[in-house]
Design an enzyme around this catalytic site. Structure first.
Site, PDB file in Angstrom:
ATOM      1  N   GLY A  92       0.841  -1.193   0.000  1.00 22.54           N
ATOM      2  CA  GLY A  92       0.000   0.000   0.000  1.00 22.54           C
ATOM      3  C   GLY A  92       0.870   1.234   0.000  1.00 22.54           C
ATOM      4  O   GLY A  92       2.039   1.167   0.375  1.00 22.54           O
TER       5      GLY A  92
ATOM      6  N   CYS B 274       5.401  -5.925   1.555  1.00 24.66           N
ATOM      7  CA  CYS B 274       5.688  -4.489   1.599  1.00 24.66           C
ATOM      8  C   CYS B 274       4.965  -3.818   2.779  1.00 24.66           C
ATOM      9  O   CYS B 274       5.229  -4.151   3.920  1.00 24.66           O
ATOM     10  CB  CYS B 274       5.300  -3.884   0.251  1.00 24.66           C
ATOM     11  SG  CYS B 274       6.033  -2.285   0.004  1.00 24.66           S
ATOM     12  N   TYR B 275       4.009  -2.932   2.526  1.00 24.83           N
ATOM     13  CA  TYR B 275       3.268  -2.304   3.635  1.00 24.83           C
ATOM     14  C   TYR B 275       2.667  -3.362   4.556  1.00 24.83           C
ATOM     15  O   TYR B 275       2.661  -3.215   5.778  1.00 24.83           O
ATOM     16  CB  TYR B 275       2.166  -1.396   3.076  1.00 24.83           C
ATOM     17  CG  TYR B 275       1.279  -0.778   4.147  1.00 24.83           C
ATOM     18  CD1 TYR B 275       1.576   0.463   4.696  1.00 24.83           C
ATOM     19  CD2 TYR B 275       0.145  -1.454   4.609  1.00 24.83           C
ATOM     20  CE1 TYR B 275       0.773   1.022   5.683  1.00 24.83           C
ATOM     21  CE2 TYR B 275      -0.663  -0.910   5.596  1.00 24.83           C
ATOM     22  CZ  TYR B 275      -0.344   0.334   6.129  1.00 24.83           C
ATOM     23  OH  TYR B 275      -1.150   0.864   7.104  1.00 24.83           O
TER      24      TYR B 275
ATOM     25  N   ASP C  47     -19.636 -10.461 -21.134  1.00 30.36           N
ATOM     26  CA  ASP C  47     -19.975 -10.522 -19.703  1.00 30.36           C
ATOM     27  C   ASP C  47     -21.451 -10.813 -19.469  1.00 30.36           C
ATOM     28  O   ASP C  47     -21.803 -11.723 -18.714  1.00 30.36           O
ATOM     29  CB  ASP C  47     -19.597  -9.214 -18.995  1.00 30.36           C
ATOM     30  CG  ASP C  47     -18.145  -8.851 -19.211  1.00 30.36           C
ATOM     31  OD1 ASP C  47     -17.364  -9.747 -19.575  1.00 30.36           O
ATOM     32  OD2 ASP C  47     -17.793  -7.676 -19.032  1.00 30.36           O
TER      33      ASP C  47
ATOM     34  N   LYS D 147     -11.658 -10.870 -16.309  1.00 24.06           N
ATOM     35  CA  LYS D 147     -12.135 -11.034 -17.686  1.00 24.06           C
ATOM     36  C   LYS D 147     -11.723 -12.371 -18.312  1.00 24.06           C
ATOM     37  O   LYS D 147     -12.533 -13.056 -18.930  1.00 24.06           O
ATOM     38  CB  LYS D 147     -11.583  -9.883 -18.533  1.00 24.06           C
ATOM     39  CG  LYS D 147     -12.190  -9.810 -19.918  1.00 24.06           C
ATOM     40  CD  LYS D 147     -13.471  -9.042 -19.862  1.00 24.06           C
ATOM     41  CE  LYS D 147     -14.104  -8.853 -21.212  1.00 24.06           C
ATOM     42  NZ  LYS D 147     -15.290  -7.994 -21.105  1.00 24.06           N
TER      43      LYS D 147
ATOM     44  N   GLU E 289       4.325 -10.362  -6.694  1.00 28.72           N
ATOM     45  CA  GLU E 289       3.241 -10.503  -7.679  1.00 28.72           C
ATOM     46  C   GLU E 289       3.555  -9.885  -9.035  1.00 28.72           C
ATOM     47  O   GLU E 289       2.870 -10.170 -10.014  1.00 28.72           O
ATOM     48  CB  GLU E 289       1.940  -9.904  -7.121  1.00 28.72           C
ATOM     49  CG  GLU E 289       1.923  -8.391  -6.927  1.00 28.72           C
ATOM     50  CD  GLU E 289       2.520  -7.920  -5.593  1.00 28.72           C
ATOM     51  OE1 GLU E 289       3.306  -8.686  -4.992  1.00 28.72           O
ATOM     52  OE2 GLU E 289       2.220  -6.794  -5.184  1.00 28.72           O
TER      53      GLU E 289
ATOM     54  N   HIS F 236       7.771  -6.900  -4.106  1.00 25.59           N
ATOM     55  CA  HIS F 236       6.478  -7.367  -4.632  1.00 25.59           C
ATOM     56  C   HIS F 236       6.630  -8.667  -5.425  1.00 25.59           C
ATOM     57  O   HIS F 236       7.050  -8.632  -6.583  1.00 25.59           O
ATOM     58  CB  HIS F 236       5.861  -6.291  -5.530  1.00 25.59           C
ATOM     59  CG  HIS F 236       5.407  -5.104  -4.751  1.00 25.59           C
ATOM     60  ND1 HIS F 236       4.144  -5.013  -4.213  1.00 25.59           N
ATOM     61  CD2 HIS F 236       6.049  -3.976  -4.382  1.00 25.59           C
ATOM     62  CE1 HIS F 236       4.019  -3.880  -3.559  1.00 25.59           C
ATOM     63  NE2 HIS F 236       5.165  -3.225  -3.637  1.00 25.59           N
TER      64      HIS F 236
END
Ligand code: XMP
Length: 509
Positions: A51, A78-79, A223, A365, A167, A165
């Site tokens: 964050g 991280c945060y 969708d 998606k 990710e 990070h």
């Protein structure tokens, strides 16, 4: 399942993406989630996200520290790591400058979350505060030049922290680190598939809806189509789809959609041809925002009038996706919810006292596409490029009328035909034609012409927030141009749009 606490990092959706790529279900929740809800979700593990805040800033996001008494593994990123260290009695200090970008991670002990990771390896840093003392029970596993505590662990309590990070793709072995957390530490299984999702979703829809009628607005996009299929699988003929033909769709699209749903899928569909009404309301209007507002308003009116004919309808199905949910629940949300708000049926649920059924609201998606395929939707619909709610009205620049729409539709059909034949359709985020409000001089046969100009727009993008113009081969552009000029009456010039977003946008209006 894995619970991800959202401390506002721009990378949060990526954490969820990576976890789901490992075929483990996860959910992102805001920091003020109650302990009761966490217990009800019964996660196998908790990830505290990164964050932008400093943990010492007033109002910085905090989750109930009682999560540390649940005996559930926790990974702080991280945060999230700083929050954990602070909450468990370690020390975090504000650093003078932010560390941002790639760093070399030296691994002292390749165990736990770092099992099987070679040293050194690249990781991606983006943080301000740093840790200066660990809580009891913790030890460092890896360091970078600036971070003596780049990876930490307390294996007894199964708590892990990463200053960088994992990710993002710039962390070379990030996915393996997350997989270590999921499988070796949390004991998750690879059980999240579209089949299992569909099974659970069908059960939930039945529980929610009972034997009451459900209505759903079909737009022609993937969708709403997938949402309709799923709801249909759950409650069959209780579902009625409403399709408002606004006269602003591409060639044949309305017809194909009706045929597909009625004949092939045997889903109730009420189709309303309202093109005359839309065109009348749009007559003489050139301003893009006014066009959007008019289309949104007329759509609502037509949809509501049709919905009222379905007796006893208490539920409204919608194809809302996870990124919209995350953005609207996050304090740091982006502008996309606003961009899209006009083309769903915003105010309707309240006005008609309808309850929403949103079976895709935890999917991304690409997952919706996979689900569509699993439910038997054909590839042309599943892989359809995004198409704006106001349709061709914002691609006829200036005032819209039937004849200009016809010119644009014909040009667009040629363009898509060539793009498909060349194998580019799925490589492009969007590709379409735009009809310009100026004329140019040309020569055809022996005579001078004074006709319309069509612009071609083709872009690559991951999420429409940024986009680059596509480097289409010159041969393909040449074929598109000569076919449009030869086959579409009223066009004597074709130009190619070579602007990126930002500073341009994808659509011209
Ligand atoms: P822009 O033009 O803002 O478009 O770069 C980003 C994405 O959003 C689509 N778009 C819309 N979609 N209603 C929609 O449903 C709208 O009013 C609208 N305007 C733009 C556009 O096609 C692109 O995918």
């Amino acid at each position: 399942m894995i619970l991800i606490i959202d401390f506002g990092s721009q990378f949060n959706q990526l954490i969820a993406r990576r976890v789901r790529e490992c075929r483990v279900y996860c959910q992102i929740e805001p920091p003020d989630i109650s302990m009761d809800k966490i217990r009800a979700l019964a996660p196998e593990g908790i990830i505290l996200s990164g964050g932008p805040a400093s943990i010492y800033a007033t109002g910085s996001p905090k989750v109930d520290p009682a999560i540390f008494s649940l005996n559930i593994p926790v990974l702080g990123i991280c945060y999230g790591m700083q929050f954990m260290v602070h909450a468990l009695g370690g020390r975090v200090e504000a650093a003078e400058k932010r560390e941002y970008g790639p760093a070399t991670l030296s691994i002292a002990r390749a165990e736990g979350i770092l099992e099987g990771i070679p040293s050194p390896t690249t990781c991606w840093m983006s943080h301000g505060d740093r840790i200066t003392a660990l809580p009891e029970g913790f030890a460092a596993l890896a360091t970078t030049v600036n971070s003596p505590y780049a990876v930490i662990q307390d294996p007894a309590r199964r708590y892990y922290g990463m200053q960088f990070h994992p990710e993002v793709v710039h962390t070379a072995k990030g996915k393996k680190m997350l997989a270590n957390f999921l499988f070796a530490i949390c004991g998750c299984r690879r059980s999240w598939t579209m089949k299992s999702f569909a099974r659970d979703a069908v059960r939930q829809i039945r529980d929610q809806v009972g034997d009451k009628p459900v209505i759903l607005g079909l737009s022609g996009g993937v969708d709403s189509a997938v949402a309709a299929l799923l709801i249909h699988r759950a409650v069959g003929s209780q579902l009625t789809c409403i399709f408002v033909d606004n006269g602003l769709l591409r060639q044949e699209e309305a017809k194909q959609l009706r045929k597909k749903f009625k004949q092939h899928l045997k889903i109730n569909i009420r189709s309303v041809n309202a093109s005359g009404r839309f065109l009348k309301a749009l007559a003489g209007v050139a301003d893009p925002e006014r066009k959007r507002k008019i289309i949104g308003r007329v759509f609502m009116e037509v949809f509501e009038a049709e919905a009222k004919k379905i007796e006893g309808a208490r539920f409204l199905g919608q194809g809302t996706l996870y990124p919209d949910v995350i953005e609207s629940q996050s304090a740091f949300g982006g502008p996309s919810a606003v961009i899209k708000s006009h083309h769903n049926v915003g105010g309707l649920p309240k006005r008609m006292r309808l309850q929403l059924v949103e079976p895709l609201k935890y999917l991304f998606k690409d997952e919706v596409r996979r689900l569509g395929l699993a439910l038997g939707l054909d590839e042309t619909l599943v892989w359809r490029q995004p198409f704006p709610g106001p349709g061709l009205a914002i691609r006829v620049i200036g005032p819209v009328n039937r004849s200009r729409l016809d010119i644009l539709r014909a040009a667009d059909t040629v363009l898509l035909d060539e793009i498909r034949a060349s194998g580019y359709y799925r490589k492009l985020w969007q590709s379409f034609a735009v009809l310009l409000p100026i004329k140019s001089v040309g020569i055809m046969g022996d005579s001078r012409t004074y006709e319309n100009i069509v612009a071609i727009r083709a872009v690559t993008s991951k999420d429409a927030m940024t986009a680059d113009w596509a480097r289409l081969p010159h041969g393909l552009l040449g074929r598109i141009s000569s076919r449009i000029i030869n086959e579409v009456r009223g066009v004597n010039r074709v130009v190619y749009d070579i602007s990126s977003k930002p500073p341009s946008t994808i659509e011209w209006e």
